[in-house]
Motif scaffolding. Sequence first.
Motif, short mmCIF file in Angstrom:
data_model
loop_
_atom_site.label_atom_id
_atom_site.label_comp_id
_atom_site.label_asym_id
_atom_site.label_seq_id
_atom_site.Cartn_x
_atom_site.Cartn_y
_atom_site.Cartn_z
N TRP A 293 0.81 -1.22 0.00
CA TRP A 293 0.00 0.00 0.00
C TRP A 293 0.85 1.27 0.00
N SER A 294 2.08 1.17 -0.47
CA SER A 294 2.93 2.36 -0.54
C SER A 294 2.53 3.23 -1.73
N GLU A 296 0.58 5.91 -1.76
CA GLU A 296 -0.76 6.47 -1.67
C GLU A 296 -1.64 6.08 -2.86
N PRO A 297 -1.82 4.78 -3.10
CA PRO A 297 -2.65 4.34 -4.24
C PRO A 297 -4.11 4.68 -4.03
N ASP A 301 -7.09 0.84 -6.86
CA ASP A 301 -5.79 0.25 -7.19
C ASP A 301 -5.27 -0.61 -6.04
N LEU A 302 -5.45 -0.12 -4.81
CA LEU A 302 -5.01 -0.90 -3.65
C LEU A 302 -5.80 -2.20 -3.55
N ARG A 305 -4.40 -4.62 -5.95
CA ARG A 305 -3.15 -5.20 -5.46
C ARG A 305 -3.43 -6.30 -4.44
N LEU A 306 -4.33 -6.03 -3.53
CA LEU A 306 -4.64 -7.00 -2.49
C LEU A 306 -5.25 -8.27 -3.08
N VAL A 321 -8.88 -2.38 2.63
CA VAL A 321 -8.72 -0.99 2.18
C VAL A 321 -9.34 -0.02 3.19
#
Length: 339
Positions: A293-294, A296-297, A301-302, A305-306, A321
């Motif tokens: 979570w680097s 500031e997505p 988008d976060l 990724r997850l 999130v």
Amino acid sequence: MAPAQTLGRADIALIGCVKTKAGYPMPARDLYLSPLFLRRREYAEQQAYRCYILSAEHALVPPETVLAPYDTALADQTSEYRRAWGQWVLAKLVRAEGSLRGRIVEVHAGDEYSRPIAHLLEQAGATVRRPLAGLTLGEQLAWYDQQPKDLVPTQARPVETQPSVVPSTSQAVVAALLRYGREHQAERADAPPRFTPDPDANTLVLTDPFAFLLAVLFDQGIPAERAWQAPYELRRRLGHLDPAGIVADPKGVRAAVAQQPALHRYVNNMSVWVVAAAGLVVDRYGSDAGLVWSGEPRAADLAARLRTLPGIGQKKAAMAVEILAREVPRGLRTRPQVG
């Protein structure tokens, strides 16, 4: 009591919250624990096209929204608060659903929650149903038990596009109540969330990003309190939570998960997911889960990724999130320093 009348499906069901709650943040549909709420939720999810929860603290809440426990009760608030709360509910419902004209809104809540909103919904053009109005608690439970269980909505009815209008005279009141909510939340900003009663386990998931990801993985099919304590217990059994070490020892991971009391009801799946997630963190993020979570997505988008992590689907990603949006500023950023 007379046999329960079977109603046609509602377009929207509004479910009243209850006092009994879990002691840690959870999706709203799972936060409230009383038998009455569970029956309300089951009925609404089967018999309405969409449902929301009525919260004294948050007004209108989608079931998947993660909430921390709170003590606000609408019955304890002033009449001014309840009037403003009703306008707040309407404003959030119109924002979520658009026009209410011609829609059937079914309210499954006590009088203190139903009265501030019923006339506002009708003014917005909705047909309001309160099938349990005037029934005692026992009669309400019996009513739910008599309802058919096999009607599952599949698609919402089409509605007209003309927007409902929140009365302009209420806008200032709604804005004031929203401001009150933000200020009230700020008062609790320094208090860390309580995912599990064990303070050491709670601290671990709040300070170790990989432990946080593992807790999200474990949060399926078992009580959330147990899931969020699992990374701490896994670390105790393995002697570490190093992603590279976990990848190198899949048999040890499975033995640790399976050791009685087992960390999860699905030992095989969870062991595979833990090792696979550790491998992805090692390969893609250099063993630092905080990099997931680097930068500031955006929330979308976060979540994407997850969802690349084994065992994390849409629901788990949305929960993570929501929690990270609150907790990253506290320091849940990068892997802890090894001293």
